[in-house]
Design a protein around this motif. Sequence first.
Motif, mmCIF file in Angstrom:
data_model
loop_
_atom_site.group_PDB
_atom_site.id
_atom_site.type_symbol
_atom_site.label_atom_id
_atom_site.label_comp_id
_atom_site.label_asym_id
_atom_site.label_seq_id
_atom_site.Cartn_x
_atom_site.Cartn_y
_atom_site.Cartn_z
ATOM 1 N N VAL A 59 6.354 1.278 -8.330
ATOM 2 C CA VAL A 59 7.287 0.618 -7.529
ATOM 3 C C VAL A 59 8.673 0.789 -8.147
ATOM 4 N N LYS A 60 8.786 0.326 -9.563
ATOM 5 C CA LYS A 60 9.850 0.289 -9.742
ATOM 6 C C LYS A 60 11.126 1.933 -10.108
ATOM 7 N N GLU A 61 9.345 2.928 -10.439
ATOM 8 C CA GLU A 61 9.994 4.118 -10.379
ATOM 9 C C GLU A 61 10.595 5.002 -8.997
ATOM 10 N N LEU A 62 9.841 3.879 -7.385
ATOM 11 C CA LEU A 62 10.270 4.824 -6.532
ATOM 12 C C LEU A 62 11.660 4.221 -6.445
ATOM 13 N N LYS A 65 14.512 6.408 -4.412
ATOM 14 C CA LYS A 65 13.938 7.892 -4.406
ATOM 15 C C LYS A 65 13.560 7.447 -2.561
ATOM 16 N N TYR A 66 13.669 8.091 -1.647
ATOM 17 C CA TYR A 66 13.290 8.810 -0.369
ATOM 18 C C TYR A 66 11.094 8.849 -0.214
ATOM 19 N N ILE A 67 10.815 7.876 1.079
ATOM 20 C CA ILE A 67 9.661 8.184 1.075
ATOM 21 C C ILE A 67 9.739 8.211 2.159
ATOM 22 N N THR A 93 -0.981 5.420 2.552
ATOM 23 C CA THR A 93 -1.859 4.167 2.167
ATOM 24 C C THR A 93 -0.592 3.122 2.727
ATOM 25 N N GLN A 94 -1.512 1.168 3.066
ATOM 26 C CA GLN A 94 -0.117 0.412 3.310
ATOM 27 C C GLN A 94 0.099 0.151 1.854
ATOM 28 N N TYR A 95 -0.066 0.387 0.466
ATOM 29 C CA TYR A 95 0.282 -0.058 -0.528
ATOM 30 C C TYR A 95 1.702 1.051 -0.952
ATOM 31 N N LEU A 96 2.992 0.288 -1.090
ATOM 32 C CA LEU A 96 4.240 1.215 -1.586
ATOM 33 C C LEU A 96 4.154 1.560 -2.646
ATOM 34 N N SER A 97 3.387 0.886 -3.797
ATOM 35 C CA SER A 97 3.491 1.518 -5.251
ATOM 36 C C SER A 97 2.272 3.133 -5.117
ATOM 37 N N THR A 126 15.121 0.885 -2.164
ATOM 38 C CA THR A 126 16.469 -0.236 -2.802
ATOM 39 C C THR A 126 16.298 -0.066 -4.156
ATOM 40 N N SER A 127 14.937 -1.221 -4.086
ATOM 41 C CA SER A 127 14.857 -2.180 -5.315
ATOM 42 C C SER A 127 13.233 -2.530 -5.275
ATOM 43 N N GLU A 128 12.903 -3.154 -5.921
ATOM 44 C CA GLU A 128 11.791 -3.280 -6.387
ATOM 45 C C GLU A 128 10.987 -4.022 -4.624
ATOM 46 N N GLY A 129 9.976 -2.925 -4.052
ATOM 47 C CA GLY A 129 9.934 -3.728 -3.071
ATOM 48 C C GLY A 129 10.417 -3.638 -1.803
ATOM 49 N N ILE A 130 11.049 -2.907 -2.099
ATOM 50 C CA ILE A 130 12.109 -3.268 -0.653
ATOM 51 C C ILE A 130 12.805 -1.711 -0.416
ATOM 52 N N TYR A 131 12.587 -1.496 0.591
ATOM 53 C CA TYR A 131 12.701 -0.245 1.442
ATOM 54 C C TYR A 131 13.434 -0.152 2.501
ATOM 55 N N GLN A 132 14.825 0.465 2.738
ATOM 56 C CA GLN A 132 15.414 0.570 4.472
ATOM 57 C C GLN A 132 14.996 1.919 4.866
ATOM 58 N N TRP A 133 14.962 1.991 6.403
ATOM 59 C CA TRP A 133 14.582 3.212 7.376
ATOM 60 C C TRP A 133 15.904 3.705 7.368
ATOM 61 N N ILE A 134 16.339 4.885 6.899
ATOM 62 C CA ILE A 134 17.499 5.687 7.939
ATOM 63 C C ILE A 134 17.123 5.931 9.039
#
Length: 134
Positions: A59-62, A65-67, A93-97, A126-134
Motif C-alpha cells: 500500500v505504501k508503494e502505491l 500512483k493511479y489505480i 480485488t477488494q484489497y487496495l494492497s 494519496t497516502s497509506e490506504g486513502i484514495y481519491q477519485w479523479i
Amino acid sequence: MNRLNNPRSNSDINQKGGMAMGWALDGGEDIGGQMADYEHWLEMQFELSGIKEDRKRRVKELSGKYIVATKGKSSGKTVFYQDKDISSKGYWTQYLSNALGFSSLKDAKLHASGFKYGNPKVAIVTSEGIYQWI
C-alpha cells in the motif's frame, strides 16, 4: 499402601490393546498436545504478521500512483484492478494492497477505457490506504 487404596494401580487403569493408558489419555490434561497447539498458534501468528507487513509495504508503494477501480457487481463494494504479479485469481480485488498501480494518469485512463462493463474509474492513492477519485 495396598492395591485397593491406590487409585493409580495397574488394575484400576483403563487398558486398550494390552497397553495401560496414563492419566493424560484417560481424561486428564495432555501437556504435550497443548505445547504442540501453542507452537502451531505461534507459527500462524508469525505468518499472519508477515502477511500484514507485506500488505502495508505494498500500500505504501502505491502512494502517488493511479489505480483503476469500480463497484463490484455482487458485493456492491469498491474493487480494484488486480496486479497479476501479486495474484492471478481474477481481474478485480477488494484489497487496495493487491491493486495495480500506474505511474501516469494517461496509462490508467487508457487501461480503464478498455473495460466494456462496470464503468471503471481512475483514482490516485494519496497516502497509506486513502484514495481519491479523479
